[in-house]
Write a protein that holds these residues in place. Structure first.
Motif, PDB file in Angstrom:
ATOM      1  N   PHE A 124     -14.373 -39.982  -7.048  1.00 54.59           N
ATOM      2  CA  PHE A 124     -15.402 -40.304  -8.040  1.00 54.59           C
ATOM      3  C   PHE A 124     -15.966 -39.010  -8.616  1.00 54.59           C
ATOM      4  O   PHE A 124     -16.395 -38.128  -7.879  1.00 54.59           O
ATOM      5  CB  PHE A 124     -16.505 -41.108  -7.344  1.00 54.59           C
ATOM      6  CG  PHE A 124     -17.548 -41.700  -8.234  1.00 54.59           C
ATOM      7  CD1 PHE A 124     -17.442 -43.010  -8.667  1.00 54.59           C
ATOM      8  CD2 PHE A 124     -18.657 -40.969  -8.631  1.00 54.59           C
ATOM      9  CE1 PHE A 124     -18.426 -43.579  -9.465  1.00 54.59           C
ATOM     10  CE2 PHE A 124     -19.633 -41.517  -9.431  1.00 54.59           C
ATOM     11  CZ  PHE A 124     -19.518 -42.836  -9.857  1.00 54.59           C
ATOM     12  N   VAL A 125     -15.960 -38.891  -9.934  1.00 53.16           N
ATOM     13  CA  VAL A 125     -16.509 -37.711 -10.607  1.00 53.16           C
ATOM     14  C   VAL A 125     -17.857 -38.069 -11.219  1.00 53.16           C
ATOM     15  O   VAL A 125     -17.992 -39.092 -11.903  1.00 53.16           O
ATOM     16  CB  VAL A 125     -15.558 -37.211 -11.708  1.00 53.16           C
ATOM     17  CG1 VAL A 125     -16.286 -36.322 -12.709  1.00 53.16           C
ATOM     18  CG2 VAL A 125     -14.410 -36.432 -11.102  1.00 53.16           C
ATOM     19  N   THR A 126     -18.872 -37.232 -10.963  1.00 52.31           N
ATOM     20  CA  THR A 126     -20.188 -37.455 -11.555  1.00 52.31           C
ATOM     21  C   THR A 126     -20.976 -36.149 -11.594  1.00 52.31           C
ATOM     22  O   THR A 126     -20.683 -35.216 -10.850  1.00 52.31           O
ATOM     23  CB  THR A 126     -20.981 -38.520 -10.775  1.00 52.31           C
ATOM     24  OG1 THR A 126     -22.213 -38.796 -11.434  1.00 52.31           O
ATOM     25  CG2 THR A 126     -21.279 -38.045  -9.353  1.00 52.31           C
ATOM     26  N   HIS A 127     -21.964 -36.107 -12.471  1.00 53.91           N
ATOM     27  CA  HIS A 127     -22.941 -35.012 -12.447  1.00 53.91           C
ATOM     28  C   HIS A 127     -24.278 -35.522 -11.924  1.00 53.91           C
ATOM     29  O   HIS A 127     -25.242 -34.778 -11.850  1.00 53.91           O
ATOM     30  CB  HIS A 127     -23.131 -34.436 -13.863  1.00 53.91           C
ATOM     31  CG  HIS A 127     -23.692 -35.432 -14.829  1.00 53.91           C
ATOM     32  ND1 HIS A 127     -22.903 -36.304 -15.549  1.00 53.91           N
ATOM     33  CD2 HIS A 127     -24.964 -35.724 -15.174  1.00 53.91           C
ATOM     34  CE1 HIS A 127     -23.670 -37.075 -16.298  1.00 53.91           C
ATOM     35  NE2 HIS A 127     -24.930 -36.748 -16.078  1.00 53.91           N
ATOM     36  N   ASP A 128     -24.315 -36.813 -11.539  1.00 53.67           N
ATOM     37  CA  ASP A 128     -25.539 -37.465 -11.093  1.00 53.67           C
ATOM     38  C   ASP A 128     -25.639 -37.383  -9.571  1.00 53.67           C
ATOM     39  O   ASP A 128     -24.861 -38.017  -8.842  1.00 53.67           O
ATOM     40  CB  ASP A 128     -25.535 -38.927 -11.548  1.00 53.67           C
ATOM     41  CG  ASP A 128     -26.857 -39.636 -11.295  1.00 53.67           C
ATOM     42  OD1 ASP A 128     -27.333 -39.590 -10.145  1.00 53.67           O
ATOM     43  OD2 ASP A 128     -27.407 -40.237 -12.233  1.00 53.67           O
TER      44      ASP A 128
END
Length: 381
Positions: free
Chosen positions: A195-199
Motif C-alpha cells: 500500500f502506497v500513501t503519504h497519509d
C-alpha cells in the motif's frame, strides 16, 4: 505470514532507478513477506510510487534485482507477474456493469464461464456489494467504485496486490470507513498487500509493517508501534505524528545517562531508547500525549524529566486539550485527553508559570543533524 523458510513475496536487492540524471531510487533493498499488509509511506517525491511501479512492471529498473515469490522478474511484463494493482482513479470501464468489470481479467485469462460467475459472486460479497452486479460505475458512490476495483483486482487471486493511494479520492468519512474495510478484507483473503500513501494515519491504522521513505531511500522499517514510539531519526519522528524536539547533548559521565539541554537543564534518559550513541550532540524527542503540565512538578521515587516554563496557549479540541508552553529550551506542546463526562480548568493556566514533565521511558534520543535532504524526485512519489 511467512514461516521464515519460504521466499519473500517481494524482494528488491540494491535497486536503482534513474530518470535521466534524477535519482528516484538509490540502492533500495527490501523484503516483504507473504501475507503482510506492507505500507510504503513518505512525502511526495520520496520514491514510494516508483517502487510500486517497479514491482508492478510499469517501469524498468536501472539496476539491481527484483524477485516475486523467489522468481527474478526484472524483464517480465506486468501481465506475466503474479500481481495486480488498484489505482486511485479506480480505472473501471464505464460501459460495463459491475459484474462485467470484475469478470474482465478472468475472461482475459480464459477461465470457464461457470468459474467466472462463482468468482464474481464471491468477491462482490467479500467487498459487501452482493446484489450490485447489474449497476454501472456511473451509478456508484466513490466508496462503492473503489470496492469494485478491489474486487476486480482480487478476483484474479494474485500473490501480491499493489494499492497506489487508493483512498486518496475519497472524503474523510469514506476514507476512514475504507481503512477498516481494507483491513478486514486483508485478514480474510491473506493476500500480500503493498500500500502506497503519504497519509500517516492510513499507514498506522492498517499496516502490519511500514517503510518510511525519503530521498529515494528507506529511513526506517518497522511495525506501526515501533515507527511511532521509537523513530530512528528526526525525519521519521517528525513525519509520523507530532513531536516535541529539544536540542542538547547526551552525557554519560555519571551514574546514568543524562540529556543536558542547551540552557543547562539536565533530564534523565533511558539507555537504548533511540540513537545508539552514548555521548555527544543529539536531539530529544517526546510525543505531546506523553507530556503532562501543571503548576507543581511531581515528586516521587521514579525520576521524571521536568522543565519549567509559562503556558502560552490552551486550546480545547473536544476530546483533548492542547497546551502550548514556552520554556528556555523551546516551545513544548502537551495534549491532555479527557475522560468522558469530565473536564479540566486548563484555561486557567494561560500566562502562568507551570512545569512540564514526562516519564523518561516515553522519550527517544535522536542523533543531531541526521535529517535527510528531501527534495522532489522526478518520476513519482
Amino acid at each position: 505470514m511467512s514461516d521464515g523458510s519460504a521466499a519473500p513475496a517481494i524482494e528488491l536487492v540494491d535497486v536503482m532507478k534513474r530518470y535521466g540524471e534524477a535519482v528516484a531510487l538509490d540502492g533500495l533493498s527490501l523484503q516483504i513477506q507473504a501475507g503482510e499488509f506492507f505500507c510504503l509511506l513518505g512525502p511526495s517525491g520520496c520514491g514510494k510510487t516508483t517502487t510500486l511501479n517497479l514491482i508492478g512492471g510499469f517501469v524498468p529498473l536501472t539496476s539491481g534485482e527484483l524477485r516475486i515469490e523467489g522468481r527474478r522478474v526484472n524483464d517480465l511484463p506486468p501481465h506475466k507477474r503474479n500481481v495486480n494493482t488498484v489505482f486511485q482513479n479506480y480505472a473501471l470501464f464505464p460501459h460495463m456493469t459491475v459484474a462485467e468489470n470484475v469478470a474482465f481479467g478472468l475472461r482475459m485469462e480464459g477461465l470457464p464461464a461457470s468459474d467466472i460467475g462463482r468468482r464474481v459472486d464471491e468477491y462482490l460479497e467479500l467487498v459487501d456489494l452482493a446484489g450490485f452486479h447489474d449497476r454501472y460505475p456511473g451509478q456508484l458512490s466513490g466508496g462503492q467504485a473503489q470496492r469494485v476495483a478491489l474486487a476486480r483486482a482480487l478476483a484474479k487471486r494474485p500473490a501480491v496486490l499493489l494499492l497506489d493511494e487508493p483512498l486518496g479520492a475519497l472524503d474523510l468519512k469514506l476514507r476512514k470507513q475504507m481503512q477498516v474495510e481494507l483491513s478486514r478484507i486483508h485478514r480474510q483473503v491473506g493476500t500480500t498487500f503493498v500500500f502506497v500513501t503519504h497519509d500517516q494515519e492510513e499507514a498506522l491504522s492498517m499496516a502490519t509493517r511500514i517503510a518510511v521513505m525519503a530521498g529515494g531511500r528507506i529511513r526506517q522499517i518497522g511495525s506501526p508501534r515501533e515507527i511511532y514510539q521509537r523513530p530512528v531519526d528526526r525525519f521519521v519522528a517528525d513525519f509520523i505524528g507530532e513531536s516535541n524536539f529539544l536540542g542538547g547533548e547526551l552525557r554519560n559521565d555519571g551514574p546514568g545517562p543524562i540529556f543536558r539541554l542547551r540552557e543547562g537543564t539536565e533530564l534523565p534518559v533511558v539507555p537504548g531508547f533511540g540513537s545508539t550513541r552514548t555521548t555527544g550532540p543529539a536531539t530529544l524527542m517526546v510525543r505531546p500525549e506523553s507530556v503532562a503540565v501543571g503548576p507543581i512538578a511531581p515528586t516521587g521515587p521514579a525520576p521524571m524529566a521536568v522543565i519549567a516554563g509559562r503556558a502560552a496557549n490552551v486550546a480545547f479540541m473536544g476530546n483533548h486539550t492542547r497546551i502550548t508552553v514556552k520554556t528556555d529550551a523551546g516551545v513544548l506542546v502537551s495534549i491532555r485527553f479527557h475522560e468522558s463526562g469530565k473536564g479540566a480548568a486548563e484555561e486557567e493556566m494561560v500566562d502562568r508559570e507551570v512545569h512540564v514533565w514526562w516519564d523518561p521511558r516515553e522519550s527517544t534520543i535522536v542523533a543531531a543533524g541526521d535529517e535527510p535532504d528531501v527534495g522532489e524526485e522526478t518520476g513519482g512519489g
